[in-house]
Design a protein around this motif. Structure first.
Motif, PDB file in Angstrom:
ATOM      1  N   MET A 279       0.832  -1.205   0.000  1.00 36.94           N
ATOM      2  CA  MET A 279       0.000   0.000   0.000  1.00 36.94           C
ATOM      3  C   MET A 279       0.874   1.266   0.000  1.00 36.94           C
ATOM      4  SD  MET A 279      -2.990  -1.163   2.686  1.00 36.94           S
ATOM      5  CE  MET A 279      -3.907   0.372   2.511  1.00 36.94           C
ATOM      6  N   CYS A 280       1.958   1.241   0.773  1.00 34.54           N
ATOM      7  CA  CYS A 280       2.866   2.390   0.791  1.00 34.54           C
ATOM      8  C   CYS A 280       3.498   2.597  -0.579  1.00 34.54           C
ATOM      9  CB  CYS A 280       3.950   2.190   1.849  1.00 34.54           C
ATOM     10  SG  CYS A 280       3.380   2.349   3.551  1.00 34.54           S
ATOM     11  N   ALA A 285       0.201   5.738   1.791  1.00 35.20           N
ATOM     12  CA  ALA A 285       0.816   5.772   3.120  1.00 35.20           C
ATOM     13  C   ALA A 285      -0.118   6.359   4.176  1.00 35.20           C
ATOM     14  CB  ALA A 285       2.116   6.574   3.081  1.00 35.20           C
ATOM     15  N   ASP A 286      -0.992   7.286   3.786  1.00 41.47           N
ATOM     16  CA  ASP A 286      -1.904   7.894   4.756  1.00 41.47           C
ATOM     17  C   ASP A 286      -2.829   6.853   5.379  1.00 41.47           C
ATOM     18  OD1 ASP A 286      -0.819  10.362   4.330  1.00 41.47           O
ATOM     19  OD2 ASP A 286      -2.319  11.000   2.857  1.00 41.47           O
ATOM     20  N   THR A 287      -3.202   5.852   4.596  1.00 36.97           N
ATOM     21  CA  THR A 287      -4.058   4.782   5.122  1.00 36.97           C
ATOM     22  C   THR A 287      -3.314   3.923   6.130  1.00 36.97           C
ATOM     23  OG1 THR A 287      -5.186   4.725   2.981  1.00 36.97           O
ATOM     24  CG2 THR A 287      -5.552   2.860   4.453  1.00 36.97           C
ATOM     25  N   VAL A 288      -2.024   3.754   5.918  1.00 32.20           N
ATOM     26  CA  VAL A 288      -1.198   2.866   6.749  1.00 32.20           C
ATOM     27  C   VAL A 288      -0.696   3.562   8.009  1.00 32.20           C
ATOM     28  CG1 VAL A 288       1.016   1.636   6.751  1.00 32.20           C
ATOM     29  CG2 VAL A 288      -0.497   1.480   4.770  1.00 32.20           C
ATOM     30  N   VAL A 338      10.146   1.024   6.652  1.00 30.95           N
ATOM     31  CA  VAL A 338       8.971   0.232   6.285  1.00 30.95           C
ATOM     32  C   VAL A 338       9.483  -0.916   5.426  1.00 30.95           C
ATOM     33  CG1 VAL A 338       6.921   0.236   4.819  1.00 30.95           C
ATOM     34  CG2 VAL A 338       7.338   2.137   6.387  1.00 30.95           C
ATOM     35  N   PHE A 339       9.131  -2.153   5.763  1.00 30.85           N
ATOM     36  CA  PHE A 339       9.657  -3.273   4.998  1.00 30.85           C
ATOM     37  C   PHE A 339       8.671  -4.433   4.979  1.00 30.85           C
ATOM     38  CE2 PHE A 339      10.906  -3.825   9.363  1.00 30.85           C
ATOM     39  CZ  PHE A 339      10.777  -5.180   9.616  1.00 30.85           C
ATOM     40  N   PRO A 382       4.837   5.515  -5.989  1.00 29.57           N
ATOM     41  CA  PRO A 382       4.739   4.648  -7.174  1.00 29.57           C
ATOM     42  C   PRO A 382       5.906   4.858  -8.144  1.00 29.57           C
ATOM     43  CG  PRO A 382       2.578   5.522  -6.628  1.00 29.57           C
ATOM     44  CD  PRO A 382       3.561   6.219  -5.723  1.00 29.57           C
ATOM     45  N   ARG A 383       6.326   6.121  -8.308  1.00 32.94           N
ATOM     46  CA  ARG A 383       7.485   6.373  -9.177  1.00 32.94           C
ATOM     47  C   ARG A 383       8.744   5.747  -8.587  1.00 32.94           C
ATOM     48  NH1 ARG A 383      11.328  10.443  -9.090  1.00 32.94           N
ATOM     49  NH2 ARG A 383      10.139  11.753  -7.655  1.00 32.94           N
ATOM     50  N   ALA A 384       8.910   5.858  -7.255  1.00 26.50           N
ATOM     51  CA  ALA A 384      10.087   5.271  -6.608  1.00 26.50           C
ATOM     52  C   ALA A 384      10.097   3.757  -6.763  1.00 26.50           C
ATOM     53  CB  ALA A 384      10.106   5.648  -5.128  1.00 26.50           C
TER      54      ALA A 384
END
Length: 529
Positions: A279-280, A285-288, A338-339, A382-384
């Motif tokens: 999701m991140c 990320a706001d949801t997580v 985050v992993f 998403p770009r990363a």
């Protein structure tokens, strides 16, 4: 309760005469004893305060019974001597002062107005308060350990919480002695050096040792059925006995229960991390964010970098454990990550300023390949993800452990990020309609057998034209035909392929197809243009 505490109570009006050896005033007192005997040591256990009025003591110099009075008290472990004046002596005999100074035994004066019973009550109250405080502290510590069982990762939390409460470090070893969970990324004592101490013969046994200045307690952890689950090793700087053994024993008991359920809980935690990491990476990320403290101990600070970590399953599992100890250190954690596993790879999102620290750790033993993105925000993740994926693919092809997107290392080529077998399959399928098409240089299409000296394959005609960048005369010289003949043959090829040879995208596809195809290439081997 110490002698310093006792002397600090103004109502007793006590005054120190001899300090004794260094630190003697701060050593805990076990009790208080009153005696007028020249040798009260048979009635002492050590740790007491001795009160006396000197009823049998000479004033000027010690007699034979009192010649070794203070030295005997020192050997018995007396914490100090309280001398009551105004009963037998107006002041403390000077010879007793000299003896106490020489023996390192503290000596204090008790005025006549202060009854010995008042001192006894003060010591008793102090010891009682200490006991109550110790029980309260033990209760609080036990409750904190018990709460560790209800976390997402109880095994790691119990180990880390124990280290925090004893003021040292702790580690859980599996039955073969390998570290499963630890409070710190690096432990001060090598676990391999404790091999002999890990040889337990009794179920649930505990052993205590000292190594490199650390007091170490080792508890054998077993299941209710008698199966060895592992070993809890904890250490604290200091002499033997420095560790809170009851607390370590309770942690071992909790681990024996928690380890049994670890497999299921670890699977649940791994799946949760995978879902939330995905999701991140998709920009959610706001949801997580509201769950990040429980799953990863928080989110890294922007700007961020995405890491695609590629390797065999055992190497990826080690990478996951590499991230855990940073999260579990007792010090304030500024290296958050985050992993989780996503699509067969380990993915991590870290602060860009800490990315080098992580990549150096991940690529240290050579089993992992890492692709790193450029710096982004959470919304640009998403770009990363795309950048890290490409960088990882290029690193695999180039055989290097790390490539940072846009760093200029190994300039990106299409063939360096596409699996060669996939490229060959694409080439063969794209050129299949002209695979068997040949031209006779004298009579035209289908005028000669492919093996004839005057025959040329359609693939080679197309490849010559593409390599000459669409210049007909140059391609005609390469193939040994007239330019009008070449133009006619290109029309036949375009019709067979259903392709528009004037379209740049089409010609780019055909260039790669001809380069990797197994058809043709009778003119010359293709060059790397």
């Amino acid at each position: 309760m110490t002698l310093n505490t006792l002397l600090g109570q103004r109502s007793l009006d006590l005054s120190l005469v001899a300090e004794g050896e260094a630190g003697a005033l701060d050593v805990p007192i076990s009790w208080m004893h009153f005696s007028e005997s020249p040798d009260p040591t048979p009635y002492l256990e050590g740790g007491e305060i001795l009160l006396t009025t000197g009823l049998l003591m000479p004033a000027d110099k010690p007699d034979e019974p009192h010649r070794l009075f203070a030295s005997r008290l020192a050997e018995a472990g007396v914490r100090g001597v309280g001398f009551g004046i105004g009963v037998q002596h107006a002041s403390i005999p000077q010879w007793l002062v000299y003896q106490c100074e020489a023996s390192g035994v503290p000596l204090f004066c008790v005025p006549l107005a202060t009854p010995f019973i008042a001192i006894s009550k003060a010591v008793a109250r102090g010891i009682s308060n200490d006991t109550s405080q110790n029980f309260a502290r033990m209760y609080r510590n036990q409750q904190r350990l018990l709460r560790s069982v209800h976390t997402l990762d109880p095994v790691s939390t119990i180990v880390s919480r124990l280290a925090e409460l004893i003021g040292g470090w702790a580690a859980l070893l599996n039955p073969v002695g390998a570290i499963v969970a630890s409070s710190h990324h690096s432990l001060p004592v090598d676990m391999d050096s404790l091999g002999d101490a890990l040889a337990f013969s009794v179920l649930g046994e505990a052993k205590f040792t000292v190594a490199k200045g650390y007091d170490i307690a080792i508890f054998h952890i077993a299941s209710p059925t008698g199966q060895t689950l592992g070993y809890l090793v904890s250490g604290r700087k200091g002499e033997k006995g420095s560790i809170d053994h009851p607390l370590a024993a309770e942690a071992a008991s909790l681990l024996s229960l928690a380890v049994n359920g670890t497999a299921d809980s670890n699977r649940a935690l791994t799946n949760l991390r995978s879902t939330m990491t995905r999701m991140c990476l998709e920009g959610e990320a706001d949801t997580v964010r509201q769950f990040a403290d429980d799953v990863w101990n928080g989110l890294p600070v922007q700007p961020l970098a995405a890491l695609r970590i590629i390797g065999q399953q055992d190497a990826l599992e080690d990478a996951g454990r590499l991230f855990e100890p940073f999260r579990r250190t007792l010090a304030k954690n500024t290296n958050l990550a985050v992993f989780g596993m996503v699509d067969g790879d380990m993915w991590a999102i870290v602060s860009q300023r800490n990315a080098r620290t992580w990549t150096e750790q991940l690529t240290h033993d050579g089993r992992l390949t890492v692709g790193q993105s450029s710096g982004v925000t959470w919304h640009d993740m998403p770009r990363a993800r795309h950048e890290a994926y490409q960088a990882g693919a290029e690193a695999l092809t180039a055989g290097v452990p790390l490539i940072r997107y846009g760093s200029g290392q190994n300039a990106a080529h299409l063939e360096s990020v596409v699996e060669p077998s996939l490229m060959r399959a694409f080439a063969d399928l794209r050129l299949a309609p002209i695979a068997d098409l040949t031209f006779d240089l004298s009579t035209g299409p289908h005028g000669a057998h492919p093996d004839s000296d005057t025959a040329i394959r359609a693939v080679d005609v197309l490849w010559a034209w593409l390599r000459s960048r669409g210049r007909t005369e140059e391609a005609a010289r390469m193939t040994g035909m007239h330019r009008h003949t070449l133009t006619k043959y290109l029309g036949v090829i375009a019709k067979a392929l259903k392709a528009d040879l004037s379209d740049p995208g089409t010609t780019a596809e055909l260039w790669y197809a001809c380069r990797f195809s197994r058809f043709g290439h009778t003119l010359a081997q293709p060059e790397s243009d």
